[in-house]
Design a protein around this motif. Structure first.
Motif, mmCIF file in Angstrom:
data_model
loop_
_atom_site.group_PDB
_atom_site.id
_atom_site.type_symbol
_atom_site.label_atom_id
_atom_site.label_comp_id
_atom_site.label_asym_id
_atom_site.label_seq_id
_atom_site.Cartn_x
_atom_site.Cartn_y
_atom_site.Cartn_z
ATOM 1 N N GLY A 1 -31.920 -24.985 23.340
ATOM 2 C CA GLY A 1 -30.681 -25.966 24.052
ATOM 3 C C GLY A 1 -29.308 -25.499 23.339
ATOM 4 O O GLY A 1 -28.406 -25.375 24.316
ATOM 5 N N VAL A 2 -29.249 -25.093 22.153
ATOM 6 C CA VAL A 2 -27.851 -24.500 21.478
ATOM 7 C C VAL A 2 -27.733 -23.176 22.380
ATOM 8 O O VAL A 2 -26.551 -22.987 22.944
ATOM 9 C CB VAL A 2 -28.115 -24.117 20.296
ATOM 10 C CG1 VAL A 2 -26.633 -23.551 19.690
ATOM 11 C CG2 VAL A 2 -28.230 -25.525 19.496
ATOM 12 N N LEU A 3 -28.477 -22.447 22.661
ATOM 13 C CA LEU A 3 -28.431 -21.214 23.286
ATOM 14 C C LEU A 3 -27.827 -21.442 24.811
ATOM 15 O O LEU A 3 -26.919 -20.774 25.234
ATOM 16 C CB LEU A 3 -29.643 -20.119 23.539
ATOM 17 C CG LEU A 3 -29.446 -19.154 24.206
ATOM 18 C CD1 LEU A 3 -28.501 -18.067 23.687
ATOM 19 C CD2 LEU A 3 -30.837 -18.356 24.150
ATOM 20 N N ALA A 4 -28.515 -22.368 25.612
ATOM 21 C CA ALA A 4 -28.284 -22.716 26.827
ATOM 22 C C ALA A 4 -26.907 -23.157 26.984
ATOM 23 O O ALA A 4 -25.932 -22.736 27.779
ATOM 24 C CB ALA A 4 -29.299 -23.583 27.338
ATOM 25 N N ASP B 1 -21.387 -12.403 23.072
ATOM 26 C CA ASP B 1 -21.818 -12.122 22.106
ATOM 27 C C ASP B 1 -21.663 -13.628 21.040
ATOM 28 O O ASP B 1 -22.813 -13.847 20.061
ATOM 29 C CB ASP B 1 -21.172 -11.105 20.992
ATOM 30 C CG ASP B 1 -21.460 -9.670 21.545
ATOM 31 O OD1 ASP B 1 -22.404 -9.602 22.144
ATOM 32 O OD2 ASP B 1 -20.560 -8.773 21.178
ATOM 33 N N ARG B 2 -20.961 -14.357 21.359
ATOM 34 C CA ARG B 2 -20.762 -15.636 20.602
ATOM 35 C C ARG B 2 -22.115 -16.584 21.125
ATOM 36 O O ARG B 2 -22.376 -17.054 20.088
ATOM 37 C CB ARG B 2 -19.366 -16.129 21.121
ATOM 38 C CG ARG B 2 -19.253 -17.564 20.373
ATOM 39 C CD ARG B 2 -17.932 -17.972 20.069
ATOM 40 N NE ARG B 2 -17.046 -17.980 21.189
ATOM 41 C CZ ARG B 2 -15.831 -18.660 21.518
ATOM 42 N NH1 ARG B 2 -15.763 -19.806 20.597
ATOM 43 N NH2 ARG B 2 -15.013 -18.209 22.297
ATOM 44 N N ALA B 3 -22.333 -16.453 22.171
ATOM 45 C CA ALA B 3 -23.613 -17.235 22.671
ATOM 46 C C ALA B 3 -24.934 -16.638 21.743
ATOM 47 O O ALA B 3 -25.713 -17.488 21.198
ATOM 48 C CB ALA B 3 -23.911 -17.110 23.989
ATOM 49 N N ILE C 1 -28.794 -17.295 17.327
ATOM 50 C CA ILE C 1 -29.359 -16.508 15.887
ATOM 51 C C ILE C 1 -28.913 -17.527 14.902
ATOM 52 O O ILE C 1 -29.910 -17.851 13.941
ATOM 53 C CB ILE C 1 -28.762 -15.220 15.643
ATOM 54 C CG1 ILE C 1 -29.050 -14.243 16.626
ATOM 55 C CG2 ILE C 1 -29.093 -14.796 14.178
ATOM 56 C CD1 ILE C 1 -30.600 -14.011 16.717
ATOM 57 N N ALA C 2 -27.763 -18.096 14.638
ATOM 58 C CA ALA C 2 -27.845 -19.301 13.623
ATOM 59 C C ALA C 2 -28.716 -20.345 13.809
ATOM 60 O O ALA C 2 -28.875 -20.895 12.779
ATOM 61 C CB ALA C 2 -26.161 -19.608 14.104
ATOM 62 N N GLY D 1 -26.943 -20.475 8.276
ATOM 63 C CA GLY D 1 -27.167 -19.895 9.656
ATOM 64 C C GLY D 1 -25.953 -19.432 10.340
ATOM 65 O O GLY D 1 -25.792 -18.307 11.012
ATOM 66 N N ILE D 2 -24.924 -20.180 10.210
ATOM 67 C CA ILE D 2 -23.739 -19.573 10.868
ATOM 68 C C ILE D 2 -23.269 -18.201 10.128
ATOM 69 O O ILE D 2 -22.648 -17.478 10.954
ATOM 70 C CB ILE D 2 -22.470 -20.634 10.579
ATOM 71 C CG1 ILE D 2 -22.669 -21.961 11.522
ATOM 72 C CG2 ILE D 2 -21.023 -20.199 10.767
ATOM 73 C CD1 ILE D 2 -21.668 -22.908 11.436
#
Length: 233
Positions: free
Chosen positions: A112-115, A124-126, A131-132, A185-186
C-alpha cells in the motif's frame, strides 16, 4: 514452522471483520493519494500522504491488526488451550503465527505504501519508501505479535505505542529517533534515496530491526510456553 498452524492462522485472519479494516486502510491511503495527485498541479503535493500518513500510521496499524488477528482471538476465546495441548514447540507456533502476520503486513501494508509512493511521483523515492516499509513492517509484525501474546489489550497497547512513542520519536524528539522502529526503516530506505531522512546509524538500524524481530517472535513463543489461562486472561 508448522503448515497446519499457518493454515489455521490464515483462516483466523481472513475470517474476521478486522481483515476488511486491514485491507481498507491501504485502499483509503491509495484513494486519497490519487485524489490529491489529480487535483494538484504540484508534483510534490501527494508525497505527504506517504511520509505522514501511509508509512508512520497505515503501515503499523496494518501490522497491529494482522498480529492481533492471528493470536489474540485464541487467547480471548480460550481455544489457545487446545492448540497448546498439541505436541508442537511453542516457538514453532509463534514462528508460524508470525509468518502469517508478516505476510499480511508486507503484502497489504508495505505494498500500500509502495502504491501510494508510485502514484505520488515514483522513482527512487518510491523504491526507498517501499524498502523502509518492508523493514519496519517486518519489525512491527514481530513486536505486535509479542504484545498479543503478552496482553489481551494488544490493539490498545499497539495504538499507544504507534501514536505516542513512534509519533514522538519520529516527528518531535529527534534525539531518540534511534529507538524508533519507523526510523530504522527510514534509515535503510535512505540508502536508496537521499530524499528520505538519515535519522540513525545504518548498522544500528539493521541490527536493531533484526534484534527486535527475532526477540519479538522468541518472546511470543516463550510466553506461550509459560501460558496459563486465568480469569484475567
Amino acid at each position: 514452522m508448522n503448515a497446519t498452524i499457518v493454515k489455521l492462522a490464515l483462516q483466523a485472519l481472513l475470517g474476521r471483520r478486522r481483515f476488511w479494516l486491514l485491507l481498507g486502510l491501504p485502499l483509503a491511503l491509495i484513494g486519497l493519494t490519487v485524489l490529491i495527485s489529480s487535483l494538484s498541479s504540484d508534483g510534490e503535493a501527494a508525497w505527504p500522504m506517504v511520509s505522514f500518513l501511509g508509512y508512520p500510521l497505515v503501515l503499523p496499524l496494518v501490522a497491529i491488526l494482522a498480529a492481533s488477528s492471528v493470536l489474540g482471538p485464541e487467547v480471548d476465546d480460550g481455544s489457545i488451550v487446545y492448540l497448546l495441548s498439541k505436541p508442537v514447540s511453542r516457538h514453532v507456533i509463534a514462528v508460524s503465527k508470525w509468518v502469517v502476520a508478516w505476510t499480511a503486513t508486507v503484502g497489504v501494508g508495505s505494498l500500500g505504501v509502495l502504491a501510494a509512493a508510485l502514484i505520488a511521483g515514483g522513482g527512487d523515492r518510491a523504491l526507498a519508501w517501499w524498502i523502509a516499509a518492508l523493514v519496519a513492517g517486518t519489525t512491527y509484525s514481530a513486536l505486535f505479535l509479542a504484545l498479543s501474546a503478552f496482553t489481551r489489550h494488544a490493539v490498545v497497547a499497539g495504538l499507544i505505542f504507534v501514536l505516542i512513542w513512534e509519533g514522538l520519536a519520529g516527528g518531535f524528539l529527534s534525539g531518540v529517533a534511534w529507538l524508533s522502529v519507523g526510523q530504522w526503516g527510514i534509515r535503510v530506505g535512505h540508502e536508496i534515496s537521499s530524499l528520505l531522512d538519515d535519522p540513525a546509524n545504518l548498522p544500528w538500524a539493521v541490527i536493531a530491526s533484526l534484534v527486535v524481530t527475532i526477540g519479538g517472535v522468541w518472546f511470543a513463543g516463550d510466553r506461550l510456553r509459560s501460558f496459563a489461562l486465568t480469569e484475567d486472561e
